[in-house]
Design a protein around this motif. Structure first.
Motif, PDB file in Angstrom:
ATOM      1  N   GLY A 243       0.784  -1.145   0.108  1.00 54.15           N
ATOM      2  CA  GLY A 243       0.103   0.243  -0.280  1.00 54.15           C
ATOM      3  C   GLY A 243       1.092   1.153  -0.184  1.00 54.15           C
ATOM      4  O   GLY A 243       0.730   1.884  -0.541  1.00 54.15           O
ATOM      5  N   THR A 244       1.765   1.080   0.902  1.00 55.03           N
ATOM      6  CA  THR A 244       2.856   2.341   1.227  1.00 55.03           C
ATOM      7  C   THR A 244       3.580   2.395  -0.311  1.00 55.03           C
ATOM      8  O   THR A 244       3.697   4.294  -1.156  1.00 55.03           O
ATOM      9  N   LEU A 245       3.686   1.797  -0.961  1.00 54.45           N
ATOM     10  CA  LEU A 245       4.428   1.676  -2.538  1.00 54.45           C
ATOM     11  C   LEU A 245       3.385   2.453  -3.624  1.00 54.45           C
ATOM     12  O   LEU A 245       3.597   3.345  -4.326  1.00 54.45           O
ATOM     13  N   ILE A 246       2.464   1.744  -3.210  1.00 58.10           N
ATOM     14  CA  ILE A 246       1.318   2.480  -4.633  1.00 58.10           C
ATOM     15  C   ILE A 246       0.562   3.752  -4.522  1.00 58.10           C
ATOM     16  O   ILE A 246       0.795   4.518  -5.447  1.00 58.10           O
ATOM     17  N   LEU A 247       0.810   3.857  -3.176  1.00 59.30           N
ATOM     18  CA  LEU A 247       0.321   5.336  -2.746  1.00 59.30           C
ATOM     19  C   LEU A 247       0.974   6.282  -2.776  1.00 59.30           C
ATOM     20  O   LEU A 247       1.041   8.024  -3.327  1.00 59.30           O
ATOM     21  N   LEU A 248       2.701   6.102  -2.302  1.00 55.78           N
ATOM     22  CA  LEU A 248       3.103   7.093  -3.054  1.00 55.78           C
ATOM     23  C   LEU A 248       4.096   7.459  -4.256  1.00 55.78           C
ATOM     24  O   LEU A 248       3.765   8.467  -4.541  1.00 55.78           O
ATOM     25  N   VAL A 249       3.821   5.958  -5.069  1.00 54.93           N
ATOM     26  CA  VAL A 249       3.835   6.484  -5.906  1.00 54.93           C
ATOM     27  C   VAL A 249       2.399   6.820  -7.290  1.00 54.93           C
ATOM     28  O   VAL A 249       3.390   7.531  -8.269  1.00 54.93           O
ATOM     29  N   GLY A 250       1.689   7.038  -6.917  1.00 53.42           N
ATOM     30  CA  GLY A 250       0.780   7.317  -7.467  1.00 53.42           C
ATOM     31  C   GLY A 250       0.226   8.415  -6.663  1.00 53.42           C
ATOM     32  O   GLY A 250      -0.702  10.087  -7.972  1.00 53.42           O
ATOM     33  N   GLY A 251       0.908   9.207  -5.734  1.00 47.24           N
ATOM     34  CA  GLY A 251       0.249  10.642  -5.326  1.00 47.24           C
ATOM     35  C   GLY A 251       1.602  11.253  -5.614  1.00 47.24           C
ATOM     36  O   GLY A 251       0.604  12.697  -6.268  1.00 47.24           O
ATOM     37  N   THR A 252       2.766  10.797  -5.965  1.00 48.15           N
ATOM     38  CA  THR A 252       3.504  11.562  -6.416  1.00 48.15           C
ATOM     39  C   THR A 252       3.394  11.649  -8.036  1.00 48.15           C
ATOM     40  O   THR A 252       3.387  12.636  -8.950  1.00 48.15           O
ATOM     41  N   VAL A 253       2.743  10.946  -8.779  1.00 46.93           N
ATOM     42  CA  VAL A 253       1.877  10.991 -10.218  1.00 46.93           C
ATOM     43  C   VAL A 253       1.500  11.792 -10.518  1.00 46.93           C
ATOM     44  O   VAL A 253       0.955  12.932 -11.194  1.00 46.93           O
ATOM     45  N   TYR A 254       0.497  11.671  -9.700  1.00 50.19           N
ATOM     46  CA  TYR A 254      -1.350  12.614  -9.581  1.00 50.19           C
ATOM     47  C   TYR A 254      -0.442  14.118  -9.256  1.00 50.19           C
ATOM     48  O   TYR A 254      -1.066  14.923 -10.341  1.00 50.19           O
ATOM     49  N   LEU A 255      -0.269  14.257  -7.826  1.00 47.81           N
ATOM     50  CA  LEU A 255      -0.111  15.547  -8.088  1.00 47.81           C
ATOM     51  C   LEU A 255       1.253  16.580  -8.523  1.00 47.81           C
ATOM     52  O   LEU A 255       0.832  17.641  -9.517  1.00 47.81           O
ATOM     53  N   THR A 256       2.376  15.611  -9.089  1.00 47.68           N
ATOM     54  CA  THR A 256       2.776  16.418 -10.209  1.00 47.68           C
ATOM     55  C   THR A 256       2.331  16.998 -11.451  1.00 47.68           C
ATOM     56  O   THR A 256       2.510  17.731 -11.910  1.00 47.68           O
ATOM     57  N   ALA A 257       1.222  15.854 -12.084  1.00 45.01           N
ATOM     58  CA  ALA A 257       0.402  16.588 -12.940  1.00 45.01           C
ATOM     59  C   ALA A 257       0.054  17.115 -12.728  1.00 45.01           C
ATOM     60  O   ALA A 257      -0.092  18.216 -14.274  1.00 45.01           O
ATOM     61  N   VAL A 258      -1.313  17.338 -11.734  1.00 47.91           N
ATOM     62  CA  VAL A 258      -1.802  18.300 -11.724  1.00 47.91           C
ATOM     63  C   VAL A 258      -1.567  19.874 -11.493  1.00 47.91           C
ATOM     64  O   VAL A 258      -1.552  20.897 -12.227  1.00 47.91           O
ATOM     65  N   GLU A 259      -0.005  19.810 -10.889  1.00 47.63           N
ATOM     66  CA  GLU A 259       0.762  20.930 -10.392  1.00 47.63           C
ATOM     67  C   GLU A 259       1.448  21.405 -11.259  1.00 47.63           C
ATOM     68  O   GLU A 259       2.162  22.350 -11.307  1.00 47.63           O
ATOM     69  N   TRP A 260       1.771  20.300 -11.690  1.00 51.42           N
ATOM     70  CA  TRP A 260       3.159  20.353 -13.245  1.00 51.42           C
ATOM     71  C   TRP A 260       3.009  22.200 -13.580  1.00 51.42           C
ATOM     72  O   TRP A 260       3.948  22.588 -13.798  1.00 51.42           O
ATOM     73  N   SER A 261       1.507  22.740 -14.385  1.00 52.82           N
ATOM     74  CA  SER A 261       1.589  24.212 -14.169  1.00 52.82           C
ATOM     75  C   SER A 261       1.217  25.117 -14.345  1.00 52.82           C
ATOM     76  O   SER A 261       0.625  26.298 -14.627  1.00 52.82           O
ATOM     77  N   ASN A 262       0.994  24.545 -12.550  1.00 52.52           N
ATOM     78  CA  ASN A 262       0.981  26.259 -12.286  1.00 52.52           C
ATOM     79  C   ASN A 262       1.816  26.669 -11.912  1.00 52.52           C
ATOM     80  O   ASN A 262       2.504  26.597 -11.077  1.00 52.52           O
TER      81      ASN A 262
END
Length: 455
Positions: A243-262
């Motif tokens: 769970g830790t691995l999935i949430l860390l990777v998924g959270g990193t990808v999601y937050l980076t993608a959404v905030e990429w151009s902010n």
């Protein structure tokens, strides 16, 4: 002949014995009150006079519950004495009041009474009683070793990289090491860690400490013993690691993608720095609370994603909050079994007991009820948007500490609600509910079964 009558013994009133969960709750509450008193002392603040009751109690609650939400700036509004008090409250709250008390008992008496072992087991989420003494000592040793290593790395960076005087560098290293391993999120900089957003020598050690503290002590102990033999890992360790691995990777990808151009967060950064900040924010959402970007400037979609990460939290029997990865994992496998039509819920080759099903469902329902009720109450009190209020509520309940900057501006009743959320979140919904129960009520009969239509 006179007969002598033997007097009957007087009826003894049954002595009340507190449930271990009640003892744990009382210990946390007492520590908060002691911390409040210390922070109200004039010496705890740099200016004349002391802190107000509300500011001192909110800060003490946040520190003991290892949350990190603040109503006054930790760096400027508290003196060196006040910051030391906050550090000690974080350490005591992270290790657990009962665990800390058990260590003192071991040092003085060289043994633990049965009741002390039961209470320590309730705090440390230990399955059995025979291993409590070793678990308590292991928790303390492990915590101090990890905190010392991270403190050394941070101190060297502050000393050599930023030219801080030796004493100041060591203090910064120790404070942020303890705060990060205990998933507290308190920082000695007014902007938290935004000034160090692109410095991997600051962010990565802190992130590593947060992850280790969030895994939970049983997982760390098992990894230390069987790191090269995964087949010996139990279900708890497998669930937490996966769970830790999935949430860390998924959270990193999601937050980076959404905030990429902010432009207010990741937009101006180079791509390696964007990945570092995205990873760091994903880690902190796992109940730590440090921030290297302005949380209030994040996109609403990022706030929603962070809400989910904060609510799930970290591993059990550790310094993280939330409903815990294992609870979320159990619900996932229950859902999977139901979709497949399986008659039993199997996880990593083992069958889950139905008691675990009920416990996981109870925790989630209680958590959702507390979050919804608290958010609704704050919406009635203020004109702040629901997404920010929900974020603040989940952050408090999950003992995270991330904030969109509205905590200090909430009315007094709103801040009291957040304090209660931090307290409930640190104890855990089920522990808090059982602490309120005066006695257990074992069923002496069963009612006939009937099945309603579901779905």
């Amino acid at each position: 002949m006179n007969s002598r009558t033997t007097p009957r013994p007087a009826a003894q009133t049954p002595r009340f014995r507190a449930h271990p969960a009640q003892v744990v709750a009382a210990a946390f509450a007492t520590t908060i009150l002691v911390g409040t008193g210390l922070l109200m002392l004039p010496i705890a603040t740099p200016g004349p006079g002391g802190a107000s009751v509300l500011d001192a109690m909110f800060t003490a609650t946040s520190a003991v519950c290892v949350t990190g939400l603040i109503v006054v700036d930790t760096a400027t509004q508290w003196s060196a004495f006040g910051q030391v008090v906050i550090l000690l409250l974080i350490q005591v709250g992270g290790l657990g009041i009962m665990t800390f008390a058990s260590v003192i008992g071991l040092a003085v008496m060289r043994k633990l009474s049965l009741r002390s072992r039961i209470t320590a087991a309730a705090e440390a989420k230990s399955v059995g009683l025979d291993d409590v003494k070793g678990l308590v000592l292991g928790v303390v040793r492990m915590s101090l070793v990890i905190e010392a290593c991270v403190a050394l790395l941070l101190s060297l960076r502050f000393l050599l990289g930023y030219g801080e005087p030796l004493g100041r560098a060591v203090w910064l290293g120790v404070f942020h090491s303890v705060s990060s391993f205990n998933n507290a999120g308190f920082a000695l900089f007014s902007d938290n860690l935004i000034s160090f957003a692109t410095d991997p020598f600051i962010c990565l050690p802190i992130a590593a400490a947060v992850i280790l503290g969030g895994l939970g002590f049983p997982v760390i102990v098992q990894l230390r013993r069987h790191v090269r033999t995964p087949r010996l890992w139990n279900m708890n360790t497998r669930l937490v690691l996966a769970g830790t691995l999935i949430l860390l990777v998924g959270g990193t990808v999601y937050l980076t993608a959404v905030e990429w151009s902010n432009p207010a967060t990741l937009g101006p950064l180079d791509w390696p720095d964007k990945l570092l900040v995205g990873f760091f924010q994903s880690v902190q959402a796992r109940t730590a609370g440090f921030n290297s970007v302005d949380t209030g400037a994040m996109d609403s979609a990022s706030l929603l994603g962070t809400d989910i990460l904060m609510l799930i939290g970290g591993g059990p029997a550790g310094t993280a909050g939330g409903i815990k990865i294992t609870t979320f994992g159990v619900l996932f496998f229950i859902l999977l079994a139901e979709v497949r039509g399986d008659t039993a819920v199997n996880v990593f080759g083992k069958r889950l007991s139905r008691a675990v099903h009920r416990q996981a469902i109870t925790i989630v329902l209680l958590a959702v009820a507390v979050v919804i009720a608290s958010t609704a109450a704050l919406m009635v009190m203020t004109e702040i948007s629901m997404d920010k209020l929900l974020f603040e509520v989940i952050s408090a309940f999950g003992t995270v500490g991330l904030s969109t900057g509205i905590t200090a501006g909430l009315p007094v009743p709103g801040q009291i609600i957040l304090m209660l959320l931090m307290f409930i979140g640190r104890l855990g919904p089920v522990t808090f509910a059982s602490a309120l129960a005066l006695r257990e009520r074992p069923a002496t009969y069963e009612l006939p079964k009937e099945r309603p239509i579901i779905g």
